[in-house]
Design a protein around this motif. Structure first.
Motif, PDB file in Angstrom:
ATOM      1  N   ARG A   1      22.656  17.345  -2.381  1.00  8.27           N
ATOM      2  CA  ARG A   1      22.422  16.032  -1.768  1.00  8.27           C
ATOM      3  C   ARG A   1      20.987  15.929  -1.241  1.00  8.27           C
ATOM      4  O   ARG A   1      20.322  14.914  -1.426  1.00  8.27           O
ATOM      5  N   THR A   2      20.528  16.970  -0.589  1.00 12.04           N
ATOM      6  CA  THR A   2      19.146  16.976  -0.115  1.00 12.04           C
ATOM      7  C   THR A   2      18.172  17.054  -1.278  1.00 12.04           C
ATOM      8  O   THR A   2      17.130  16.385  -1.282  1.00 12.04           O
ATOM      9  N   ILE A   3      18.505  17.844  -2.276  1.00 12.84           N
ATOM     10  CA  ILE A   3      17.643  17.980  -3.454  1.00 12.84           C
ATOM     11  C   ILE A   3      17.425  16.625  -4.115  1.00 12.84           C
ATOM     12  O   ILE A   3      16.300  16.274  -4.490  1.00 12.84           O
ATOM     13  N   ALA A   4      18.487  15.825  -4.239  1.00 14.23           N
ATOM     14  CA  ALA A   4      18.385  14.529  -4.908  1.00 14.23           C
ATOM     15  C   ALA A   4      17.418  13.605  -4.192  1.00 14.23           C
ATOM     16  O   ALA A   4      16.659  12.856  -4.824  1.00 14.23           O
ATOM     17  N   LEU A   5      17.421  13.631  -2.861  1.00  8.61           N
ATOM     18  CA  LEU A   5      16.550  12.733  -2.104  1.00  8.61           C
ATOM     19  C   LEU A   5      15.079  12.985  -2.409  1.00  8.61           C
ATOM     20  O   LEU A   5      14.273  12.052  -2.442  1.00  8.61           O
ATOM     21  N   PHE A   6      14.721  14.237  -2.622  1.00  7.52           N
ATOM     22  CA  PHE A   6      13.312  14.563  -2.847  1.00  7.52           C
ATOM     23  C   PHE A   6      12.925  14.492  -4.322  1.00  7.52           C
ATOM     24  O   PHE A   6      11.897  13.900  -4.663  1.00  7.52           O
ATOM     25  N   VAL A   7      13.723  15.085  -5.211  1.00  8.15           N
ATOM     26  CA  VAL A   7      13.329  15.122  -6.624  1.00  8.15           C
ATOM     27  C   VAL A   7      13.436  13.754  -7.284  1.00  8.15           C
ATOM     28  O   VAL A   7      12.693  13.448  -8.224  1.00  8.15           O
ATOM     29  N   MET A   8      14.363  12.910  -6.804  1.00  7.80           N
ATOM     30  CA  MET A   8      14.471  11.563  -7.340  1.00  7.80           C
ATOM     31  C   MET A   8      13.754  10.545  -6.459  1.00  7.80           C
ATOM     32  O   MET A   8      13.219   9.547  -6.941  1.00  7.80           O
ATOM     33  N   GLY A   9      13.747  10.802  -5.156  1.00  7.23           N
ATOM     34  CA  GLY A   9      13.102   9.867  -4.232  1.00  7.23           C
ATOM     35  C   GLY A   9      11.601   9.788  -4.410  1.00  7.23           C
ATOM     36  O   GLY A   9      11.005   8.704  -4.271  1.00  7.23           O
ATOM     37  N   THR A  10      10.968  10.906  -4.729  1.00  9.13           N
ATOM     38  CA  THR A  10       9.509  10.911  -4.879  1.00  9.13           C
ATOM     39  C   THR A  10       9.042  10.033  -6.046  1.00  9.13           C
ATOM     40  O   THR A  10       8.200   9.154  -5.857  1.00  9.13           O
ATOM     41  N   PRO A  11       9.553  10.227  -7.272  1.00 10.98           N
ATOM     42  CA  PRO A  11       9.115   9.322  -8.358  1.00 10.98           C
ATOM     43  C   PRO A  11       9.552   7.881  -8.131  1.00 10.98           C
ATOM     44  O   PRO A  11       8.841   6.952  -8.530  1.00 10.98           O
ATOM     45  N   LEU A  12      10.708   7.679  -7.479  1.00 10.93           N
ATOM     46  CA  LEU A  12      11.156   6.307  -7.216  1.00 10.93           C
ATOM     47  C   LEU A  12      10.203   5.606  -6.255  1.00 10.93           C
ATOM     48  O   LEU A  12       9.858   4.431  -6.462  1.00 10.93           O
ATOM     49  N   PHE A  13       9.765   6.304  -5.229  1.00  6.58           N
ATOM     50  CA  PHE A  13       8.824   5.726  -4.265  1.00  6.58           C
ATOM     51  C   PHE A  13       7.492   5.406  -4.948  1.00  6.58           C
ATOM     52  O   PHE A  13       6.915   4.328  -4.739  1.00  6.58           O
ATOM     53  N   CYS A  14       7.006   6.332  -5.764  1.00  7.52           N
ATOM     54  CA  CYS A  14       5.738   6.104  -6.475  1.00  7.52           C
ATOM     55  C   CYS A  14       5.858   4.933  -7.442  1.00  7.52           C
ATOM     56  O   CYS A  14       4.936   4.114  -7.567  1.00  7.52           O
ATOM     57  N   ALA A  15       6.990   4.825  -8.135  1.00  5.39           N
ATOM     58  CA  ALA A  15       7.199   3.712  -9.061  1.00  5.39           C
ATOM     59  C   ALA A  15       7.291   2.393  -8.302  1.00  5.39           C
ATOM     60  O   ALA A  15       6.797   1.357  -8.777  1.00  5.39           O
ATOM     61  N   ALA A  16       7.903   2.403  -7.123  1.00  2.28           N
ATOM     62  CA  ALA A  16       7.991   1.193  -6.312  1.00  2.28           C
ATOM     63  C   ALA A  16       6.604   0.734  -5.864  1.00  2.28           C
ATOM     64  O   ALA A  16       6.312  -0.469  -5.838  1.00  2.28           O
ATOM     65  N   CYS A  17       5.736   1.689  -5.541  1.00  2.00           N
ATOM     66  CA  CYS A  17       4.349   1.341  -5.198  1.00  2.00           C
ATOM     67  C   CYS A  17       3.638   0.732  -6.404  1.00  2.00           C
ATOM     68  O   CYS A  17       2.886  -0.239  -6.268  1.00  2.00           O
ATOM     69  N   GLY A  18       3.860   1.310  -7.575  1.00  2.00           N
ATOM     70  CA  GLY A  18       3.278   0.750  -8.788  1.00  2.00           C
ATOM     71  C   GLY A  18       3.815  -0.632  -9.086  1.00  2.00           C
ATOM     72  O   GLY A  18       3.079  -1.515  -9.547  1.00  2.00           O
ATOM     73  N   LEU A  19       5.099  -0.842  -8.800  1.00  2.00           N
ATOM     74  CA  LEU A  19       5.698  -2.167  -8.997  1.00  2.00           C
ATOM     75  C   LEU A  19       5.044  -3.200  -8.084  1.00  2.00           C
ATOM     76  O   LEU A  19       4.768  -4.331  -8.509  1.00  2.00           O
ATOM     77  N   TYR A  20       4.775  -2.806  -6.856  1.00  2.00           N
ATOM     78  CA  TYR A  20       4.123  -3.715  -5.916  1.00  2.00           C
ATOM     79  C   TYR A  20       2.722  -4.089  -6.405  1.00  2.00           C
ATOM     80  O   TYR A  20       2.339  -5.264  -6.380  1.00  2.00           O
ATOM     81  N   ARG A  21       1.976  -3.104  -6.882  1.00  2.00           N
ATOM     82  CA  ARG A  21       0.626  -3.383  -7.371  1.00  2.00           C
ATOM     83  C   ARG A  21       0.656  -4.236  -8.633  1.00  2.00           C
ATOM     84  O   ARG A  21      -0.192  -5.114  -8.811  1.00  2.00           O
ATOM     85  N   TRP A  22       1.635  -4.008  -9.496  1.00  2.00           N
ATOM     86  CA  TRP A  22       1.788  -4.834 -10.698  1.00  2.00           C
ATOM     87  C   TRP A  22       2.103  -6.280 -10.329  1.00  2.00           C
ATOM     88  O   TRP A  22       1.519  -7.204 -10.878  1.00  2.00           O
ATOM     89  N   GLN A  23       3.019  -6.453  -9.379  1.00  2.00           N
ATOM     90  CA  GLN A  23       3.387  -7.798  -8.971  1.00  2.00           C
ATOM     91  C   GLN A  23       2.226  -8.502  -8.294  1.00  2.00           C
ATOM     92  O   GLN A  23       1.994  -9.704  -8.498  1.00  2.00           O
ATOM     93  N   LEU A  24       1.452  -7.760  -7.504  1.00  2.00           N
ATOM     94  CA  LEU A  24       0.278  -8.338  -6.841  1.00  2.00           C
ATOM     95  C   LEU A  24      -0.753  -8.770  -7.868  1.00  2.00           C
ATOM     96  O   LEU A  24      -1.319  -9.863  -7.775  1.00  2.00           O
ATOM     97  N   ALA A  25      -0.998  -7.920  -8.861  1.00  2.00           N
ATOM     98  CA  ALA A  25      -1.965  -8.265  -9.917  1.00  2.00           C
ATOM     99  C   ALA A  25      -1.481  -9.462 -10.730  1.00  2.00           C
ATOM    100  O   ALA A  25      -2.278 -10.304 -11.147  1.00  2.00           O
ATOM    101  N   THR A  26      -0.177  -9.553 -10.940  1.00  2.00           N
ATOM    102  CA  THR A  26       0.371 -10.689 -11.684  1.00  2.00           C
ATOM    103  C   THR A  26       0.168 -11.990 -10.922  1.00  2.00           C
ATOM    104  O   THR A  26      -0.197 -13.012 -11.514  1.00  2.00           O
ATOM    105  N   ARG A  27       0.341 -11.952  -9.626  1.00  2.00           N
ATOM    106  CA  ARG A  27       0.154 -13.147  -8.814  1.00  2.00           C
ATOM    107  C   ARG A  27      -1.307 -13.568  -8.800  1.00  2.00           C
ATOM    108  O   ARG A  27      -1.639 -14.750  -8.888  1.00  2.00           O
ATOM    109  N   VAL A  28      -2.213 -12.593  -8.698  1.00  2.00           N
ATOM    110  CA  VAL A  28      -3.636 -12.900  -8.688  1.00  2.00           C
ATOM    111  C   VAL A  28      -4.038 -13.533 -10.011  1.00  2.00           C
ATOM    112  O   VAL A  28      -4.799 -14.520 -10.057  1.00  2.00           O
ATOM    113  N   ALA A  29      -3.538 -12.961 -11.114  1.00  2.00           N
ATOM    114  CA  ALA A  29      -3.860 -13.506 -12.435  1.00  2.00           C
ATOM    115  C   ALA A  29      -3.317 -14.914 -12.599  1.00  2.00           C
ATOM    116  O   ALA A  29      -3.958 -15.784 -13.186  1.00  2.00           O
ATOM    117  N   ALA A  30      -2.136 -15.166 -12.046  1.00  2.00           N
ATOM    118  CA  ALA A  30      -1.549 -16.491 -12.145  1.00  2.00           C
ATOM    119  C   ALA A  30      -2.366 -17.512 -11.332  1.00  2.00           C
ATOM    120  O   ALA A  30      -2.510 -18.662 -11.729  1.00  2.00           O
TER     121      ALA A  30
END
Length: 234
Positions: free
Chosen positions: A205-234
């Motif tokens: 249970r603890t292992i899952a939080l770190f090994v899956m949580g880390t890439p999920l958090f990084c992908a969520a940050c990338g999603l935010y930057r993608w959405q921000l860039a999309t809004r700026v372009a629009a």
């Protein structure tokens, strides 16, 4: 039922994020490759080690439950999208070089295999979805060979898909919407929460939080930057 729903949701999301043709190409790759790898594993011990499926996961095609190839598609699509968000801050990067395809496929395979770290012991010891012939490995009694197999199969599926897209698709990326991209991230997050609350043994249970949580958090940050860039372009 959950595996079928995951497949349908990811296929619909992929049709929006990748385009209908590319989504179908990924399915045509992932389903037979995933089934073949599991069939060889269940019968000859290839890739993952020796194991036998039980009736828990429903109807089988050969020695493999039919939901298993569906899971391979959903997970590899999720890994593909998350890898792109982490590195390039876009959910799909279209046609790319061979070197970039190899690197991104490897990252996607890492993301997919991170899920197996927690779910494999649960499926064996709690759900009893399959029986391992060898239980003398270094991961809660499971053999480490299984993770090598997960890396190899996920890497192969994503790499072949990327190479096909590279040859058949234009360099432009199919337009996607926020809710479409949230599907694979939401799926990965739900799988992480399941492992973090229901994992067996409890250490997973603890292992899952770190090994899956880390890439999920990084992908969520990338999603935010993608959405921000999309809004700026629009």
């Amino acid at each position: 039922i959950s595996s079928v729903l995951m497949f349908v949701a990811c296929l619909a999301s992929a049709a929006r994020v990748l385009g209908p043709r590319a989504a179908l190409q990924l399915a045509v790759i992932a389903l037979p490759v995933g089934w073949f790898a599991e069939e060889m594993g269940a019968n000859y011990g290839w890739f993952f080690g020796s194991y036998d499926y039980t009736p828990v996961l429903g109807p089988q095609l050969g020695s493999v439950p039919m939901v298993i190839p569906l899971m391979w598609f959903a997970l590899c699509y999720t890994g593909y999208v998350m890898a792109n968000l982490i590195v390039w801050q876009v959910p799909a990067d279209g046609a790319t070089s061979v070197r970039r395809s190899i690197v991104m496929a490897f990252l996607a395979a890492l993301i997919v295999t991170a899920y197996d770290l927690g779910v494999d012991p649960y499926m064996v010891y709690k759900l009893k979805a399959w029986i391992m012939v060898e239980r003398n490995g270094g991961w809660f009694g499971e053999t480490l060979q299984g993770f090598v197999g997960w890396m190899l199969v996920a890497f192969t599926i994503v790499l072949v898909f990327r190479l096909i897209v590279r040859r058949s698709a234009p360099s432009s990326v199919h337009p996607a919407r926020m809710r479409d991209v949230l599907v694979p991230l939401g799926l990965y997050g739900a799988l992480m929460l399941f492992e973090a609350t229901q994992g067996v043994p409890v250490e997973t249970r603890t292992i899952a939080l770190f090994v899956m949580g880390t890439p999920l958090f990084c992908a969520a940050c990338g999603l935010y930057r993608w959405q921000l860039a999309t809004r700026v372009a629009a």
